[in-house]
Each structure stands twice: as structure tokens, then as C-alpha cells.
Design an enzyme around this catalytic site. Sequence first.
Site, PDB file in Angstrom:
ATOM      1  N   LEU A   1      57.223  67.750  60.666  1.00 42.02           N
ATOM      2  CA  LEU A   1      56.359  66.933  59.808  1.00 42.02           C
ATOM      3  C   LEU A   1      57.177  66.109  58.816  1.00 42.02           C
ATOM      4  CD1 LEU A   1      53.423  69.425  59.082  1.00 42.02           C
ATOM      5  CD2 LEU A   1      53.530  67.631  60.808  1.00 42.02           C
ATOM      6  N   CYS A   2      58.322  65.601  59.273  1.00 43.55           N
ATOM      7  CA  CYS A   2      59.156  64.762  58.407  1.00 43.55           C
ATOM      8  C   CYS A   2      59.635  63.538  59.185  1.00 43.55           C
ATOM      9  CB  CYS A   2      60.334  65.543  57.842  1.00 43.55           C
ATOM     10  SG  CYS A   2      61.264  66.523  59.037  1.00 43.55           S
ATOM     11  N   GLY A   3      58.744  62.988  59.992  1.00 44.60           N
ATOM     12  CA  GLY A   3      59.058  61.772  60.728  1.00 44.60           C
ATOM     13  C   GLY A   3      60.132  62.003  61.778  1.00 44.60           C
TER      14      GLY A   3
END
Length: 284
Positions: A87-89
Amino acid sequence: MAALLDIRRRIRSVKSTQQITRAMKMVAAARLRRAQDRIFSARPYANEMMTLLSSVAARTQDRSHPLLAERPIERQLLVLVTADRGLCGAFNANLIRAAESYLAEHRGKEISIIAVGRKGRDYYNRGPVKLLAEHVGIFGRLEFAQAQPIAKQIIDLYTEQKVDAVDFVYNEFKSIMTQRLTVERYLPVKPIVPAQGEALIDYIYEQPAQEIFGVLLPRYVEIEVYRALLESQAAELAARMTAMDAATNNASEMIDSLTLNMNRVRQAAITREIIEVVSGAAAT
């Protein structure tokens, strides 16, 4: 009517997701401020230590310390610093892609990997590359004491001549919107020798250079490892903050689109009911 209920259910689901992404963005932003302060404190210390090492190196020809020894590179160690969570690109994907490029560039060499972070560990856990060690779950409460075992491990591997070079792959924090993918050689340590004619900061050394190197070089490696972990942590938080902000905005756009669609369905249902009422009245 079933379609209208489905749309309302979907809107509620997207709103719940939006609340989660907004909360994750706020948590990442709060943690990022603390991580930035720690980076800005660690960078000057590492720079001053390198300045001191460079000064000693410029004043002595004694370079016999094991961490300064250069030899033909046949066995290399890659320390891959990724995140423990997603969930951090594209944060983790870019790091793994850089590691794969590193392996391709050094094909023919014996390469081992130390994975710092769960994502890198999971990717190379079953791969053809030898995974020497893993360090996961350290970014929740990152302290200097957690960097020391990693530094000791790479120092031992290098001084025992089990590897001939140690490279780090990590994301360097530049700003909230920018993280620089970095491939940096940590061992052997190469003190910066000033250019000819460049003025040196003058120090008075009580101990011989070899003794100073013996104390400062391992400490310098520890500081550099700690700095790389701090940089990676801040870059991860910045990437997560950006990704969650984009997800929150996308959720808002989706809610608007679904609401518009819901209103159209409701309007169509109302219009159909009016037509049925009018048609019934006309028939009578």
C-alpha cells in the site's frame, strides 16, 4: 429496485474504504515528520565522520585496515532494503526491479542477498539467488541498535573475505513527492581524498592512523547502514502518504460517479411510476 440497492451498497463500501485510506494517509504523514527529523539529524553526523576519515586518509599511506582493502571482485553481497508492508505505490516494485537489474549487470559473479524488509524477503525467498539473511519487522520502531547487527554481519563477511564487495539498494528520501532509487557501495570503504591544492581541516591526532581507522571505520559503516534504513523508512512513508492520498481522491471520484448513477436510476424509476399512473388514469 435491486440495481438501486446494489449502487447504495457499493457507495457505502467505497466510503468505508475512503475512511481507511484517509486514516492511513494521516498516520503516514504524522510518522513521516518524525522520520524526517531523524534523517536530518543523521546526515550531518555521517558527513562529518567521512570528513574525518578523509582527513586521516590524506595524511597517511597506511591503508591496511580490512575495511579499506580492495581485491578482485568475484563474490558480491547485495543488501536490499524494502518495506515490510505494501500500500505504498510502486515503492517495493521499483526496489525489486533495481535489484533484478543489478543481478543482470553482474551476471557471472557469485551474488548473495541480505533482505531487509518483508517484501524483498518474500520475493527472493524462493529465488535462484542465495538469501544469506533476512531482517523483517524493524521499521515499526527503528533504532540504531537494529542497524548494528546488519552492519556487523556485512563487516564480518567482508573481513573474513567471504564477499569482495557490499552494495546497498534502497530509496533515498528527497521530498514527499520524490524518492531517489540508490545503489551504493558500502564496502570497501573509500575515504574521499581531497584534490590537489584543496585545503584540509587540520586535526591533532593522538593515536596512530591505523588505530583511528580501527575505531572509526566500523562505526562509520554502522552509521551508514542506519542512515540507509532511515532514508528508506522516510521514503516508504512518503510513498504511502502519496498513494493513500491518491486512493482517497479516487474514492471521492467513484462516490460522485456512483451517486450520479444512483440519481439517474431513481429518476428513471420515478418517471416510470408516473407514466404507469398516468397510463392507468387514461385507461379508466
